[in-house]
Design an enzyme around this catalytic site. Structure first.
Site, PDB file in Angstrom:
ATOM      1  N   GLU A 114      -2.225  -8.916   3.331  1.00  0.00           N
ATOM      2  CA  GLU A 114      -2.496  -9.367   4.707  1.00  0.00           C
ATOM      3  C   GLU A 114      -3.968  -9.270   5.062  1.00  0.00           C
ATOM      4  O   GLU A 114      -4.383  -9.747   6.111  1.00  0.00           O
ATOM      5  CB  GLU A 114      -1.626  -8.570   5.686  1.00  0.00           C
ATOM      6  CG  GLU A 114      -2.109  -7.168   6.048  1.00  0.00           C
ATOM      7  CD  GLU A 114      -1.857  -6.100   4.976  1.00  0.00           C
ATOM      8  OE1 GLU A 114      -1.487  -6.455   3.843  1.00  0.00           O
ATOM      9  OE2 GLU A 114      -2.058  -4.908   5.276  1.00  0.00           O
ATOM     10  N   HIS A 149      -3.840  -5.009  -0.172  1.00  0.00           N
ATOM     11  CA  HIS A 149      -3.345  -5.493   1.118  1.00  0.00           C
ATOM     12  C   HIS A 149      -3.355  -7.023   1.136  1.00  0.00           C
ATOM     13  O   HIS A 149      -4.400  -7.610   1.430  1.00  0.00           O
ATOM     14  CB  HIS A 149      -4.226  -4.965   2.251  1.00  0.00           C
ATOM     15  CG  HIS A 149      -4.019  -3.514   2.529  1.00  0.00           C
ATOM     16  ND1 HIS A 149      -3.112  -3.066   3.453  1.00  0.00           N
ATOM     17  CD2 HIS A 149      -4.575  -2.412   1.985  1.00  0.00           C
ATOM     18  CE1 HIS A 149      -3.118  -1.742   3.475  1.00  0.00           C
ATOM     19  NE2 HIS A 149      -4.010  -1.309   2.595  1.00  0.00           N
ATOM     20  N   CYS A 176       0.835  -1.204   0.000  1.00  0.00           N
ATOM     21  CA  CYS A 176       0.000   0.000   0.000  1.00  0.00           C
ATOM     22  C   CYS A 176       0.871   1.255   0.000  1.00  0.00           C
ATOM     23  O   CYS A 176       1.586   1.506  -0.958  1.00  0.00           O
ATOM     24  CB  CYS A 176      -0.975  -0.040   1.168  1.00  0.00           C
ATOM     25  SG  CYS A 176      -2.345   1.118   0.979  1.00  0.00           S
TER      26      CYS A 176
END
Lengths: 249, 202
Positions: free
Chosen positions: B184, B182, B81
């Site tokens: 994650e 993202h 990001c």
């Protein structure tokens, strides 16, 4: 293509998950960590976790509980309840929140939205817009009776740096008899920010209607997931049938 | 393998570490210069504004250190990001700010016609270079951003995403890999991308 988001909302009273009707009569519906685990296993798009009494009871949301809930989640989580200064936001983000949901403070002190978005980025500042229909006009209230018209509140919040709105119909909350599409359409058509519709979903038809009658790209719900057999994926399959882009997992 | 998540006080590093935990990959969160030098792989996550991110890198003495480790010593690097955007020559959030300039390009506000900004939610990517996209179960990843990376050299673009036009969703150049989305927060597919990157450099 950006997918329509179906977002379970966990409403918390500082002790357990509760579900209200028209923002009253809380009924206990479970444990937040367990609920987060179930929704994570279902691969939901996002999760909202709100302590709905924190502001009224002058409490802060316990960061340890937030941490435990988020530990279960491999998807984005928005967290709110009792946020009144930048330190509160920092604490929640540190506990793993991706976005914070602000209501009370945004209503009485819009400059707080600017302060928060400058530090944390507006993408992580979601404003909760809890609308009540009063004499034909949608109004946003706080507990002290301070009120502001819907569009004025939204316009102001957007100008001050908000990143997203959750539009919640207080009158439809927990009633499970359909969304207030008039409210949602009014709200989403007057902002360039992403809008999450909330309040009233009870069966698949309600979701289909919402997305046919409005241009919202996200919906948040809780009752339907507690009190019916439907899962977020069931809603997505229904939306896919009417041509909405969804992410089925 | 020693994975280091750079702590430059820009957002939610815990969720990145949680993803590595899920993969049984040991990671530490730190901004200690010796730790960074000793790490086998460096991750730069981050949310917030470009200006603040660069400011913090300078203040913590990480701007030059990371450049030395990643560009000169070719240490494997993963940006996420804001951690991807900071690699550009400059960014405009909220005002013109010089970036790390590892990947020539600029980071500007997106203006998708008739679409909402931020670009928020799950969107499918189109893979251009598949080194890190093997075995992914779906191409939907979680995005949340208002600014986007415009690369001078299209050859560095490893995937794109469509939102009122094509935008860069990941960049790859030698030891550097960076994603606008993202991983994650992107469930199975996101974890797989992280795993692919780790395995590639293990």
């Amino acid at each position: 293509m950006l997918k329509t988001r179906i977002i379970p909302v966990l409403t918390f009273n500082g002790f357990a998950l509760v579900k209200t009707k028209k923002f009253a009569n809380p009924r206990m519906v479970g444990n937040p960590v367990q609920a987060a685990r179930v929704f994570n296993s279902r691969g939901v798009d996002e999760l909202v976790f709100l302590d709905i009494y924190a502001s009224d009871q002058n409490r802060k949301l316990d960061p340890m509980i937030v941490k435990d809930v988020i530990k279960e989640c491999m998807m984005p989580v928005a967290v709110g309840g009792g946020i009144s200064d930048l330190e509160d936001i920092r604490t929640l983000l540190k506990a793993g929140a991706d976005k914070v949901v602000i209501k009370t403070k945004a209503l009485t002190d819009p400059s707080f939205i600017t302060a928060a978005s400058e530090v944390f980025g507006s993408q992580c500042i979601t404003i909760a817009v809890d609308a009540v229909l009063e004499d034909g006009a949608y109004m946003i209230y706080n507990r002290n009776g301070y009120k502001v018209p819907l569009l004025e509140f939204m316009k102001r919040s957007e100008e001050f740096g908000a990143g997203e709105f959750i539009i919640n119909s207080v009158d439809q909350d927990g009633m499970m008899n359909g969304f207030d599409s008039t409210l949602i359409h009014l709200a989403e058509s007057n902002t360039k920010l992403p809008v999450i519709a909330c309040g009233g979903g009870g069966n698949l038809e309600h979701y289909k209607q919402l997305f046919l009658e409005t241009e919202t790209e996200a919906v948040a719900s809780s009752s339907i997931f507690y009190f019916t057999q439907y899962t977020p994926n069931d809603i997505k399959q229904e939306l896919e049938r009417v041509g909405k882009p969804v992410r089925i997992v | 393998m020693k994975v280091l998540i750079v702590d430059y006080e820009m957002g939610n590093l815990g969720s990145v570490q949680k993803a590595f935990d899920h993969l049984d990959v040991l990671s530490i969160i730190s901004n200690d210069h010796e730790e960074i030098k000793n790490a086998d792989l460096v991750v730069l996550p981050g949310v917030g504004s470009f200006q603040k991110g660069i400011e913090n890198l300078h203040r913590l003495g990480l701007f030059d250190l990371l450049t030395q480790e990643v560009v000169h010593h070719k240490k494997p690097f993963l940006g996420i990001c804001l951690g991807m955007q900071l690699l550009a020559t400059y960014g405009e959030e909220p005002v013109h700010t010089e970036g790390l300039n590892w990947i020539p390009g600029k980071v500007i506000k997106m203006t998708p016609p008739n679409l909402r900004v931020p670009h928020m939610g799950w969107n499918n990517i189109e893979v251009k270079q598949d080194d890190y996209y093997g075995s992914i179960s779906t191409k939907d990843f979680y995005f949340i951003h208002s600014y986007h990376f415009v690369a001078d050299d299209p050859g560095v673009i490893s995937s794109t995403v469509n939102y009122g036009g094509e935008m860069v969703s990941s960049i790859q150049q030698g030891n550097i890999f960076a994603t606008q989305f993202h991983p994650e927060k992107s469930q199975k597919a996101g974890l797989q991308v992280l795993k692919n990157f780790i395995d590639h450099h293990a």
